[in-house]
Design a protein around this motif. Structure first.
Motif, PDB file in Angstrom:
ATOM      1  N   LEU A   1       2.552  28.870 -10.511  1.00 29.91           N
ATOM      2  CA  LEU A   1       1.303  28.037 -10.529  1.00 29.91           C
ATOM      3  C   LEU A   1       1.807  26.553 -10.055  1.00 29.91           C
ATOM      4  CD1 LEU A   1       0.047  30.559 -11.444  1.00 29.91           C
ATOM      5  CD2 LEU A   1      -1.392  29.624 -13.426  1.00 29.91           C
ATOM      6  N   GLY A   2       3.085  26.285 -10.585  1.00 27.77           N
ATOM      7  CA  GLY A   2       3.187  25.052 -10.118  1.00 27.77           C
ATOM      8  C   GLY A   2       3.745  24.777  -8.334  1.00 27.77           C
ATOM      9  N   SER A   3       3.748  25.301  -7.800  1.00 28.59           N
ATOM     10  CA  SER A   3       4.310  25.640  -6.410  1.00 28.59           C
ATOM     11  C   SER A   3       3.802  26.219  -6.011  1.00 28.59           C
ATOM     12  CB  SER A   3       5.828  26.400  -6.304  1.00 28.59           C
ATOM     13  OG  SER A   3       6.146  28.226  -6.060  1.00 28.59           O
ATOM     14  N   HIS A   4       2.451  26.680  -6.051  1.00 32.58           N
ATOM     15  CA  HIS A   4       2.067  26.838  -4.694  1.00 32.58           C
ATOM     16  C   HIS A   4       0.186  25.737  -4.505  1.00 32.58           C
ATOM     17  CE1 HIS A   4      -2.285  28.661  -3.416  1.00 32.58           C
ATOM     18  NE2 HIS A   4      -1.206  29.656  -2.984  1.00 32.58           N
ATOM     19  N   ARG A   5       0.495  25.595  -3.790  1.00 28.58           N
ATOM     20  CA  ARG A   5      -0.386  24.922  -2.426  1.00 28.58           C
ATOM     21  C   ARG A   5      -1.999  23.866  -3.165  1.00 28.58           C
ATOM     22  NH1 ARG A   5      -0.079  28.486   0.065  1.00 28.58           N
ATOM     23  NH2 ARG A   5      -2.184  29.419   0.661  1.00 28.58           N
TER      24      ARG A   5
ATOM     25  N   ASP B   1       1.738  19.407 -12.883  1.00 27.86           N
ATOM     26  CA  ASP B   1       3.460  19.766 -13.915  1.00 27.86           C
ATOM     27  C   ASP B   1       2.489  19.887 -15.126  1.00 27.86           C
ATOM     28  OD1 ASP B   1       3.961  19.487 -11.069  1.00 27.86           O
ATOM     29  OD2 ASP B   1       5.763  18.212 -11.761  1.00 27.86           O
ATOM     30  N   ALA B   2       1.599  19.193 -15.634  1.00 24.04           N
ATOM     31  CA  ALA B   2       1.608  18.901 -17.007  1.00 24.04           C
ATOM     32  C   ALA B   2       0.427  19.965 -17.294  1.00 24.04           C
ATOM     33  CB  ALA B   2       1.369  17.131 -17.486  1.00 24.04           C
ATOM     34  N   ALA B   3      -0.072  19.750 -16.465  1.00 22.65           N
ATOM     35  CA  ALA B   3      -1.474  20.739 -16.213  1.00 22.65           C
ATOM     36  C   ALA B   3      -0.979  21.808 -16.755  1.00 22.65           C
ATOM     37  CB  ALA B   3      -2.638  20.088 -15.066  1.00 22.65           C
ATOM     38  N   VAL B   4      -0.418  22.253 -15.525  1.00 25.37           N
ATOM     39  CA  VAL B   4       0.616  23.835 -15.073  1.00 25.37           C
ATOM     40  C   VAL B   4       1.399  23.820 -16.515  1.00 25.37           C
ATOM     41  CG1 VAL B   4       1.723  25.181 -14.085  1.00 25.37           C
ATOM     42  CG2 VAL B   4       0.168  23.714 -12.352  1.00 25.37           C
ATOM     43  N   ALA B   5       1.719  23.082 -16.920  1.00 21.96           N
ATOM     44  CA  ALA B   5       2.465  23.878 -18.027  1.00 21.96           C
ATOM     45  C   ALA B   5       2.019  23.804 -19.359  1.00 21.96           C
ATOM     46  CB  ALA B   5       3.550  23.313 -18.213  1.00 21.96           C
TER      47      ALA B   5
ATOM     48  N   ALA C   1       0.515  -0.890   0.019  1.00 25.69           N
ATOM     49  CA  ALA C   1      -0.307  -0.384   0.067  1.00 25.69           C
ATOM     50  C   ALA C   1       0.726   1.207   0.062  1.00 25.69           C
ATOM     51  CB  ALA C   1      -0.893   0.226   1.095  1.00 25.69           C
ATOM     52  N   THR C   2       1.980   1.083   0.471  1.00 22.98           N
ATOM     53  CA  THR C   2       2.407   2.457   0.867  1.00 22.98           C
ATOM     54  C   THR C   2       3.790   2.977  -0.302  1.00 22.98           C
ATOM     55  OG1 THR C   2       3.197   1.536   3.153  1.00 22.98           O
ATOM     56  CG2 THR C   2       5.207   3.325   2.338  1.00 22.98           C
ATOM     57  N   VAL C   3       4.099   1.757  -1.555  1.00 25.61           N
ATOM     58  CA  VAL C   3       4.411   1.692  -2.807  1.00 25.61           C
ATOM     59  C   VAL C   3       3.124   2.272  -3.735  1.00 25.61           C
ATOM     60  CG1 VAL C   3       5.627   0.234  -4.031  1.00 25.61           C
ATOM     61  CG2 VAL C   3       6.863  -0.288  -2.367  1.00 25.61           C
ATOM     62  N   LEU C   4       2.796   1.433  -3.708  1.00 20.98           N
ATOM     63  CA  LEU C   4       1.522   2.034  -4.252  1.00 20.98           C
ATOM     64  C   LEU C   4       1.513   3.563  -3.853  1.00 20.98           C
ATOM     65  CD1 LEU C   4      -0.784  -0.952  -4.249  1.00 20.98           C
ATOM     66  CD2 LEU C   4       0.552   0.330  -6.740  1.00 20.98           C
ATOM     67  N   ALA C   5       0.797   3.885  -3.274  1.00 22.92           N
ATOM     68  CA  ALA C   5       0.169   5.216  -2.908  1.00 22.92           C
ATOM     69  C   ALA C   5       1.340   6.394  -3.331  1.00 22.92           C
ATOM     70  CB  ALA C   5       0.292   6.157  -1.326  1.00 22.92           C
ATOM     71  N   ALA C   6       2.922   6.380  -2.712  1.00 20.42           N
ATOM     72  CA  ALA C   6       4.050   6.017  -3.492  1.00 20.42           C
ATOM     73  C   ALA C   6       3.978   7.303  -4.472  1.00 20.42           C
ATOM     74  CB  ALA C   6       5.179   6.189  -3.124  1.00 20.42           C
ATOM     75  N   ALA C   7       3.475   5.867  -5.640  1.00 23.47           N
ATOM     76  CA  ALA C   7       3.872   5.788  -7.417  1.00 23.47           C
ATOM     77  C   ALA C   7       2.578   6.409  -7.569  1.00 23.47           C
ATOM     78  CB  ALA C   7       3.269   4.209  -7.949  1.00 23.47           C
ATOM     79  N   ALA C   8       1.247   6.618  -7.030  1.00 23.02           N
ATOM     80  CA  ALA C   8       0.373   7.403  -7.365  1.00 23.02           C
ATOM     81  C   ALA C   8       0.827   9.040  -6.585  1.00 23.02           C
ATOM     82  CB  ALA C   8      -1.201   7.293  -6.099  1.00 23.02           C
ATOM     83  N   LEU C   9       1.027   9.241  -5.985  1.00 19.86           N
ATOM     84  CA  LEU C   9       1.913  10.614  -5.297  1.00 19.86           C
ATOM     85  C   LEU C   9       2.747  10.986  -6.723  1.00 19.86           C
ATOM     86  CD1 LEU C   9       1.598  13.529  -3.462  1.00 19.86           C
ATOM     87  CD2 LEU C   9       3.336  12.266  -2.115  1.00 19.86           C
ATOM     88  N   ILE C  10       3.952  10.128  -6.831  1.00 22.91           N
ATOM     89  CA  ILE C  10       4.582  10.605  -8.315  1.00 22.91           C
ATOM     90  C   ILE C  10       3.738  10.575  -9.444  1.00 22.91           C
ATOM     91  CG2 ILE C  10       6.314  10.385  -9.232  1.00 22.91           C
ATOM     92  CD1 ILE C  10       7.470   9.044  -7.209  1.00 22.91           C
ATOM     93  N   LEU C  11       3.006  10.132  -9.564  1.00 23.68           N
ATOM     94  CA  LEU C  11       1.989   9.964 -11.076  1.00 23.68           C
ATOM     95  C   LEU C  11       0.662  11.445 -11.455  1.00 23.68           C
ATOM     96  CD1 LEU C  11       1.746   5.983 -11.824  1.00 23.68           C
ATOM     97  CD2 LEU C  11       2.764   8.184 -13.606  1.00 23.68           C
ATOM     98  N   GLY C  12       0.628  11.643  -9.890  1.00 22.51           N
ATOM     99  CA  GLY C  12      -0.183  12.739  -9.747  1.00 22.51           C
ATOM    100  C   GLY C  12       0.072  14.629  -9.456  1.00 22.51           C
TER     101      GLY C  12
ATOM    102  N   ALA D   1      -5.830  21.532  -8.909  1.00 26.50           N
ATOM    103  CA  ALA D   1      -6.339  22.145  -9.723  1.00 26.50           C
ATOM    104  C   ALA D   1      -5.511  21.749 -11.404  1.00 26.50           C
ATOM    105  CB  ALA D   1      -5.813  24.330  -9.754  1.00 26.50           C
ATOM    106  N   ALA D   2      -6.917  21.112 -12.214  1.00 25.59           N
ATOM    107  CA  ALA D   2      -6.239  20.375 -13.115  1.00 25.59           C
ATOM    108  C   ALA D   2      -7.031  21.148 -14.336  1.00 25.59           C
ATOM    109  CB  ALA D   2      -6.666  18.956 -12.599  1.00 25.59           C
ATOM    110  N   ASP D   3      -7.798  21.617 -13.857  1.00 24.39           N
ATOM    111  CA  ASP D   3      -8.303  23.022 -15.410  1.00 24.39           C
ATOM    112  C   ASP D   3      -7.833  23.930 -15.545  1.00 24.39           C
ATOM    113  OD1 ASP D   3      -9.697  23.029 -13.818  1.00 24.39           O
ATOM    114  OD2 ASP D   3     -11.906  22.203 -14.048  1.00 24.39           O
ATOM    115  N   ALA D   4      -8.392  25.234 -16.648  1.00 25.56           N
ATOM    116  CA  ALA D   4      -8.137  26.363 -16.290  1.00 25.56           C
ATOM    117  C   ALA D   4      -8.607  26.815 -14.994  1.00 25.56           C
ATOM    118  CB  ALA D   4      -8.582  26.678 -17.983  1.00 25.56           C
ATOM    119  N   TRP D   5     -10.040  26.383 -14.909  1.00 21.53           N
ATOM    120  CA  TRP D   5     -11.240  26.825 -14.035  1.00 21.53           C
ATOM    121  C   TRP D   5     -10.155  26.773 -13.015  1.00 21.53           C
ATOM    122  CZ3 TRP D   5     -13.831  24.755  -9.678  1.00 21.53           C
ATOM    123  CH2 TRP D   5     -14.788  25.366  -9.106  1.00 21.53           C
TER     124      TRP D   5
END
Length: 185
Positions: A55-59, A29-33, A13-24, A64-68
């Motif tokens: 924007l990428g460094s703001h909490r 980053d891609a949405a911001v870019a 579960a820990t490994v899967l959570a870390a992978a999800a966090l990295i992918l998220g 926020a994954a879209d323009a709105w």
């Protein structure tokens, strides 16, 4: 001798959570870019690097994954930056600057309190899907920031650092937030 290589459910579960966090984080980053690049394509005044950095460094960018969502984040970045500028003005006023600088600092202190309120108002209007009203508030934040520049120009002095950096950032964030708001469909 054979060793056991079983994993515990907690480790899995820990490994899967870390992978999800990295992918998220990568998708954020891609949405911001992507959004910053689209904003720059719609308004040549947008600084893409500053947009992605702020924007990428703001909490709030994690949600926020879209323009709105990113338009709301940009307006919050504006609030934060205006508050930093107001605090910087207060610190510079306390440092007993020369007579020519005092009126400009006093004017900017008042203006930056208003700039923060205009950005906050834009955030509220974006949240309520009132985009023309949000744009008006962002335009007002931009105008108020430029009035700080004018106060120093009238005094015949340049903006001291770090106030000059906060001013450039506030101007750019108002432009970025406006351009992103224009992208909302």
């Amino acid at each position: 001798m054979k060793t056991s290589t079983t994993t515990t459910p907690a480790l899995t579960a820990t490994v899967l959570a870390a992978a999800a966090l990295i992918l998220g984080a990568r998708s954020v980053d891609a949405a911001v870019a992507d959004t910053c690049k689209a904003a720059a394509a719609s308004d040549v005044r947008v600084n893409v690097d500053l947009c992605m950095s702020k924007l990428g460094s703001h909490r709030g960018s994690l949600e926020a994954a879209d323009a709105w969502g990113l338009a709301k984040v940009a307006s919050l970045v504006g609030v934060d930056n205006a508050n930093l500028a107001a605090a910087d003005v207060k610190a510079q006023e306390a440092a007993d600057p020369n007579v020519r600088v005092k009126p400009a600092l006093a004017r900017c202190g008042t203006l930056y309190k208003d700039v923060g309120m205009w950005f906050a108002g834009a955030h509220d209007q974006i949240s309520n899907h009132a985009y023309p009203a949000a744009k008006q508030r962002l335009d007002e934040a931009l105008a108020q920031t430029q009035l700080c520049n004018a106060a120093f120009a009238a005094a015949g002095v340049t903006l001291p650092q770090p106030l000059a950096l906060h001013t450039v950032d506030c101007i750019q964030i108002a432009i970025i937030a406006g351009a992103i708001t224009n992208l909302i469909k």
